[in-house]
Write a protein that holds these residues in place. Structure first.
Motif, PDB file in Angstrom:
ATOM      1  N   VAL A   8      -6.184  65.946  66.205  1.00 20.86           N
ATOM      2  CA  VAL A   8      -5.620  67.414  66.378  1.00 20.86           C
ATOM      3  C   VAL A   8      -6.332  68.610  66.210  1.00 20.86           C
ATOM      4  O   VAL A   8      -7.373  68.271  65.506  1.00 20.86           O
ATOM      5  CB  VAL A   8      -4.331  67.276  65.342  1.00 20.86           C
TER       6      VAL A   8
ATOM      7  N   THR B   8      -0.085  64.537  57.394  1.00 13.06           N
ATOM      8  CA  THR B   8      -0.903  65.083  56.779  1.00 13.06           C
ATOM      9  C   THR B   8      -2.043  65.167  57.893  1.00 13.06           C
ATOM     10  O   THR B   8      -2.013  64.495  59.038  1.00 13.06           O
ATOM     11  CB  THR B   8      -1.720  63.961  55.813  1.00 13.06           C
ATOM     12  N   VAL B   9      -3.213  66.056  57.543  1.00 18.11           N
ATOM     13  CA  VAL B   9      -4.278  66.279  58.495  1.00 18.11           C
ATOM     14  C   VAL B   9      -5.730  65.898  57.808  1.00 18.11           C
ATOM     15  O   VAL B   9      -5.807  66.370  56.671  1.00 18.11           O
ATOM     16  CB  VAL B   9      -4.360  67.324  59.187  1.00 18.11           C
TER      17      VAL B   9
ATOM     18  N   THR C 204      -7.243  72.797  65.509  1.00 15.18           N
ATOM     19  CA  THR C 204      -6.720  73.732  64.818  1.00 15.18           C
ATOM     20  C   THR C 204      -5.684  74.636  65.652  1.00 15.18           C
ATOM     21  O   THR C 204      -6.089  75.046  66.924  1.00 15.18           O
ATOM     22  CB  THR C 204      -7.726  74.684  64.546  1.00 15.18           C
TER      23      THR C 204
ATOM     24  N   ILE D 227       1.781  69.908  64.900  1.00 14.32           N
ATOM     25  CA  ILE D 227       1.692  68.664  64.256  1.00 14.32           C
ATOM     26  C   ILE D 227       2.421  67.797  65.162  1.00 14.32           C
ATOM     27  O   ILE D 227       3.841  67.830  65.317  1.00 14.32           O
ATOM     28  CB  ILE D 227       2.104  68.783  62.789  1.00 14.32           C
TER      29      ILE D 227
ATOM     30  N   ILE E 244      -1.722  71.182  56.547  1.00 13.73           N
ATOM     31  CA  ILE E 244      -0.384  71.468  57.547  1.00 13.73           C
ATOM     32  C   ILE E 244      -0.052  72.740  57.272  1.00 13.73           C
ATOM     33  O   ILE E 244       0.172  73.224  56.069  1.00 13.73           O
ATOM     34  CB  ILE E 244       0.126  70.617  57.392  1.00 13.73           C
TER      35      ILE E 244
ATOM     36  N   ALA F 200      -4.066  63.908  62.974  1.00 17.36           N
ATOM     37  CA  ALA F 200      -2.889  63.910  62.165  1.00 17.36           C
ATOM     38  C   ALA F 200      -2.491  62.482  61.979  1.00 17.36           C
ATOM     39  O   ALA F 200      -2.755  61.602  62.785  1.00 17.36           O
ATOM     40  CB  ALA F 200      -1.790  64.394  63.260  1.00 17.36           C
TER      41      ALA F 200
ATOM     42  N   ASN G  65       1.766  73.505  62.400  1.00 19.09           N
ATOM     43  CA  ASN G  65       0.525  73.387  63.366  1.00 19.09           C
ATOM     44  C   ASN G  65      -0.955  73.056  62.095  1.00 19.09           C
ATOM     45  O   ASN G  65      -0.744  73.156  61.113  1.00 19.09           O
ATOM     46  CB  ASN G  65       0.051  74.642  63.810  1.00 19.09           C
ATOM     47  N   SER G  66      -1.707  72.611  62.812  1.00 22.84           N
ATOM     48  CA  SER G  66      -2.874  72.172  62.006  1.00 22.84           C
ATOM     49  C   SER G  66      -3.745  73.357  61.511  1.00 22.84           C
ATOM     50  O   SER G  66      -3.909  74.209  62.342  1.00 22.84           O
ATOM     51  CB  SER G  66      -3.959  71.162  62.901  1.00 22.84           C
ATOM     52  N   GLN G  67      -4.187  73.021  60.419  1.00 18.15           N
ATOM     53  CA  GLN G  67      -5.254  74.134  59.672  1.00 18.15           C
ATOM     54  C   GLN G  67      -6.511  73.429  60.062  1.00 18.15           C
ATOM     55  O   GLN G  67      -7.595  74.558  59.828  1.00 18.15           O
ATOM     56  CB  GLN G  67      -4.933  73.931  58.157  1.00 18.15           C
TER      57      GLN G  67
ATOM     58  N   ASP H  45      -9.300  71.195  62.689  1.00 17.90           N
ATOM     59  CA  ASP H  45      -9.584  70.045  63.775  1.00 17.90           C
ATOM     60  C   ASP H  45      -9.994  68.724  62.827  1.00 17.90           C
ATOM     61  O   ASP H  45     -10.658  68.501  62.065  1.00 17.90           O
ATOM     62  CB  ASP H  45     -11.121  70.319  64.409  1.00 17.90           C
TER      63      ASP H  45
END
Length: 413
Positions: free
Chosen positions: A102, A114-115, A104, A108, A153, A62, A55-57, A59
């Protein structure tokens, strides 16, 4: 001849070992209010990894790092927006050459590696967002720097893999361990059952001040509430009963209720006088009564009624409290997964005398870095309440001079 404090402690531990080792497991929901402080009865493994999915760390956006490899201040890269991934949404797919907004904690998108935080885009904020099923996204986002692979990520299982050990059997459950179990998908937690303890205070002198008041020659029962509070602090489930000096009534009550408890504690009625109701009741049933070379709390007894252990403490409140702390508390702490208190050292504020043939346990107060030893009387209940430490003066020591260094153990911690 009196036995030593250490020998009686071993006798008590031996009497209780089998009973307490066989306490059954109780299964509680992970959200139960009763779970805090309990002891796990089995190894607990993760049903889910932590995190449960990648998941995304942040806001942000992606992206595929390859699509941003050439981005710079001199050569910004603009990419069309794909579908938005919000926390709780199913996983979407990132089409090559696009970026997906994406949030928080959101999954992903498949294909992203990458984010880019939204504030690092040229626009600095999201435009119109479109989630799956809401239509076709439009617009673009512009970037002036590459997005390193894996940045912002959180990989699935980064903290804990599925199937990994979360808590070993015998773990005392803290709020954070309960959180870890919930996060790993554990829903039901087997814990060691709390010991069921019956405290029986005895003596015609104990009045019922809550209901009918005290008669001539009677005193309030301080032992029941005090010992019950200590026992509950060690994780026990406690009932209390009060009995007059009536051997028949005590005998019948103990036989009737013994099987309902893991331990019975009697208080009073075990000394060398007349009308010693506990000794007169339990000695014919095989209980052993003897003197321990300690002060206060010398008279002690132990035995069993069926498979239920019975500990017999003297009746003076200080003696009963110290008996519980010295002989029973170590066993209860082990069952509850509590650490043994560690001794500290401080200077004696005054000289202290002690009988050479007894192990004396004195209440004390720690003030200004020095230990102030209180009166040894076993009836001094308020002195006991004021004390915040215990000191042990071993057999063979008749006096300790003021200024001597002495070990003490803190109370009520």
């Amino acid at each position: 001849m009196a036995c030593t404090l250490e020998n009686h402690r071993r006798e008590v531990s031996g009497l209780l070992a089998e009973k307490f080792a066989s306490l059954p497991a109780q299964v509680l929901p992970v959200a139960s209010a009763q779970l805090l402080g309990r002891i796990t009865a089995a190894d607990l493994s993760a049903a889910l990894p932590i995190p449960a999915f990648t998941n995304s760390q942040m806001d942000g956006y992606a992206a595929r790092s390859a699509d941003l490899a050439q981005a710079s201040e001199q050569h910004p890269v603009s990419l069309p927006l794909g579908l938005t991934a919000a926390a709780g949404d199913p996983q979407i797919t990132l089409e090559p050459g696009t970026v997906s907004p994406v949030m928080t904690g959101a999954m992903i998108p498949l294909g992203a590696d990458t984010v880019i935080p939204v504030e690092h885009s040229v626009e600095g904020a999201f435009g119109t967002l479109v989630r799956a099923g809401e239509g076709t996204p439009s617009g673009k986002a512009t970037f002036t720097a590459p997005g390193p692979v894996g940045r912002f990520i959180r990989p699935a299982g980064q903290d804990l893999a599925a199937g990994a050990l979360v808590a070993a059997a015998g773990t005392r459950l803290t709020p954070t361990m309960i959180g870890a179990m919930a996060a790993s998908g554990i829903t039901d937690v087997p814990v060691v059952s709390q010991p069921r303890v019956l405290v029986c205070t005895t003596g015609n002198e104990l009045g019922d001040s809550e209901r009918s008041g005290l008669g001539a020659g009677q005193i309030p029962d301080a032992n029941s509430p005090m010992l019950a509070a200590v026992l509950r602090g060690y994780g026990a489930l406690v009932d209390t009963e009060r009995f007059p000096d009536d051997v028949s009534a005590l005998h019948d009550a103990l036989l009737k209720t013994a099987a309902d408890f893991d331990l019975i504690i009697t208080v009073g009625g075990i000394s060398a006088g007349a009308y010693e109701v506990v000794k007169d009741t339990l000695a014919p049933m095989g209980a052993d009564f003897h003197s321990v070379a300690m002060q206060p709390g010398g008279p002690q007894g132990l035995g069993s009624i069926g498979s239920t252990p019975v500990l017999c403490f003297p009746g003076n409140p200080v003696s009963s409290f110290l008996s519980l702390e010295l002989f029973l508390a170590p066993v209860l702490r082990a069952v509850a997964g509590m650490p043994e208190p560690l001794p500290e050292r401080a200077e004696l504020a005054q000289s202290v005398a002690s009988p050479a043939n007894k192990h004396q346990v004195r209440r004390a107060m720690l003030q200004d870095g020095k230990i102030h030893v209180l009166d040894p009387g076993s009836h001094m209940v308020h002195d006991l309440a004021r004390a915040d430490a215990l000191v042990h003066i071993p057999v063979g020591t008749e006096e300790l001079a003021a200024g001597s260094m002495i070990e003490f153990w803190r109370m009520h911690v």
